[in-house]
Design a protein around this motif. Structure first.
Motif, PDB file in Angstrom:
ATOM      1  N   UNK A   1       0.833  -1.201   0.000  1.00  0.00           N
ATOM      2  CA  UNK A   1       0.000   0.000   0.000  1.00  0.00           C
ATOM      3  C   UNK A   1       0.867   1.251   0.000  1.00  0.00           C
ATOM      4  N   UNK A   2       1.890   1.279   0.851  1.00  0.00           N
ATOM      5  CA  UNK A   2       2.709   2.484   1.010  1.00  0.00           C
ATOM      6  C   UNK A   2       3.631   2.708  -0.178  1.00  0.00           C
ATOM      7  N   UNK A   3       4.279   1.638  -0.672  1.00  0.00           N
ATOM      8  CA  UNK A   3       5.332   1.799  -1.670  1.00  0.00           C
ATOM      9  C   UNK A   3       4.926   1.407  -3.092  1.00  0.00           C
ATOM     10  N   UNK A   4       3.726   0.845  -3.286  1.00  0.00           N
ATOM     11  CA  UNK A   4       3.289   0.459  -4.627  1.00  0.00           C
ATOM     12  C   UNK A   4       1.972   1.136  -4.992  1.00  0.00           C
ATOM     13  N   UNK A   5       0.937   0.887  -4.224  1.00  0.00           N
ATOM     14  CA  UNK A   5      -0.388   1.382  -4.582  1.00  0.00           C
ATOM     15  C   UNK A   5      -0.470   2.903  -4.491  1.00  0.00           C
ATOM     16  N   UNK A   6      -0.031   3.471  -3.362  1.00  0.00           N
ATOM     17  CA  UNK A   6      -0.097   4.929  -3.186  1.00  0.00           C
ATOM     18  C   UNK A   6       0.734   5.660  -4.243  1.00  0.00           C
ATOM     19  N   UNK A   7       2.000   5.256  -4.523  1.00  0.00           N
ATOM     20  CA  UNK A   7       2.750   5.936  -5.597  1.00  0.00           C
ATOM     21  C   UNK A   7       2.075   5.846  -6.958  1.00  0.00           C
ATOM     22  N   UNK A   8       1.489   4.684  -7.275  1.00  0.00           N
ATOM     23  CA  UNK A   8       0.792   4.552  -8.560  1.00  0.00           C
ATOM     24  C   UNK A   8      -0.418   5.471  -8.627  1.00  0.00           C
ATOM     25  N   UNK A   9      -1.153   5.561  -7.528  1.00  0.00           N
ATOM     26  CA  UNK A   9      -2.304   6.468  -7.490  1.00  0.00           C
ATOM     27  C   UNK A   9      -1.854   7.922  -7.645  1.00  0.00           C
ATOM     28  N   UNK A  10      -0.739   8.271  -7.021  1.00  0.00           N
ATOM     29  CA  UNK A  10      -0.224   9.633  -7.153  1.00  0.00           C
ATOM     30  C   UNK A  10       0.185   9.931  -8.600  1.00  0.00           C
ATOM     31  N   UNK A  11       0.770   8.952  -9.271  1.00  0.00           N
ATOM     32  CA  UNK A  11       1.132   9.141 -10.681  1.00  0.00           C
ATOM     33  C   UNK A  11      -0.111   9.409 -11.516  1.00  0.00           C
ATOM     34  N   UNK A  12      -1.165   8.633 -11.280  1.00  0.00           N
ATOM     35  CA  UNK A  12      -2.415   8.823 -12.025  1.00  0.00           C
ATOM     36  C   UNK A  12      -3.005  10.198 -11.740  1.00  0.00           C
TER      37      UNK A  12
END
Length: 265
Positions: A23-34
């Motif tokens: 969640x912290x290092x994969x999902x959240x960064x991907x959501x921020x990119x989007x």
């Protein structure tokens, strides 16, 4: 205390650290990119970041050039890695494990150090740095990712298929093209994905081996992020992620077809 013991005794509870990490290092960064890709500096929804990419021929050409370099690197790794994996799979168990370790050992060294060593090698040989050095460095850095999956597939291959083809009168060339190569395709596909995907996004290797004379797509993303152009940089990252996702889907489809087809034919 009992509840705590029950919690840690459950197998599902041991997935919690991995879930938190994801969640912290994969999902959240991907959501921020989007989010950054589809917004402007004021936070308004927009498609201008993607329009800007397609409106600049230099960015598009860099993207296409990066794909070409990735394809050449992948082909080079297949051409050089497959024979090496074949030789390793035919060696005796003791020597085979030692040779595999020698191929994997350079991966324990940081990729920047390996690339700097490649630069020193070209300087020692008085060879010019440029596109040739870039492809050489790419193949050198990523060929272990091709060798090991192909070697693992060839080592686990059922030898009875080869013996059956030989008993039916197949020549060594026919045995290879009709039995060995089709059965080793899962390893080749895995190796292709492991080489192709990181090659597209790399930038340090290109900067060091071309003296910043050749720009790859990863370099373009890095420059925009360093210049605080977060939204445009996120859009470029998302475009690259779409390409990687497409190749991953292709990899999954190929594996399913191989499994349905039974492998050899």
């Amino acid at each position: 205390m009992n509840k705590l013991c029950l919690f840690f005794s459950s197998r599902k509870s041991w997935t919690l650290p991995y879930l938190i990490f994801s969640v912290i290092f994969v999902i959240v960064p991907l959501l921020l990119i989007v989010v950054y890709a589809f917004t402007d500096e004021a936070g308004n929804l927009t498609m201008d970041n993607f329009s800007k990419f397609f409106a600049h021929p230099e960015a598009v050409n860099t993207f296409i050039y990066s794909i070409g370099i990735a394809i050449l690197t992948t082909i080079g790794c297949v051409v050089l890695g497959y024979p090496a994996a074949w030789i390793l799979s035919q060696s005796s168990s003791g020597y085979s494990k030692t040779l595999v370790m020698l191929f994997i050992l350079p991966m324990w060294v940081n990729i920047l150090i390996r690339t700097l060593a490649t630069v020193a090698l070209f300087d020692f040989a008085r060879l010019p740095l440029g596109e040739g050095a870039l492809i050489f460095g790419m193949v050198y850095n990523f060929i272990p990712f091709m060798i090991y999956p192909v070697y693992d597939t060839l080592r686990k291959m059922d030898k009875s298929y080869i013996e059956a083809a030989q008993d039916l009168g197949a020549s060594p060339a026919q045995v290879f093209w009709k039995v060995v190569l089709p059965l080793s395709m899962p390893g080749i596909i895995s190796g292709v994905m492991m080489v192709f995907m990181p090659t597209i996004s790399t930038f340090a290797i290109a900067e060091l081996l071309t003296m910043n004379n050749i720009k790859l797509f990863g370099t373009t993303i890095q420059e925009n992020i360093n210049n605080s152009l977060w939204n445009y940089g996120a859009a470029l990252s998302l475009i690259m992620l779409f390409l990687i996702a497409a190749t991953s889907v292709f990899n999954t489809d190929e594996r399913e077809e191989n499994q349905k087809g039974g492998g050899a034919w």
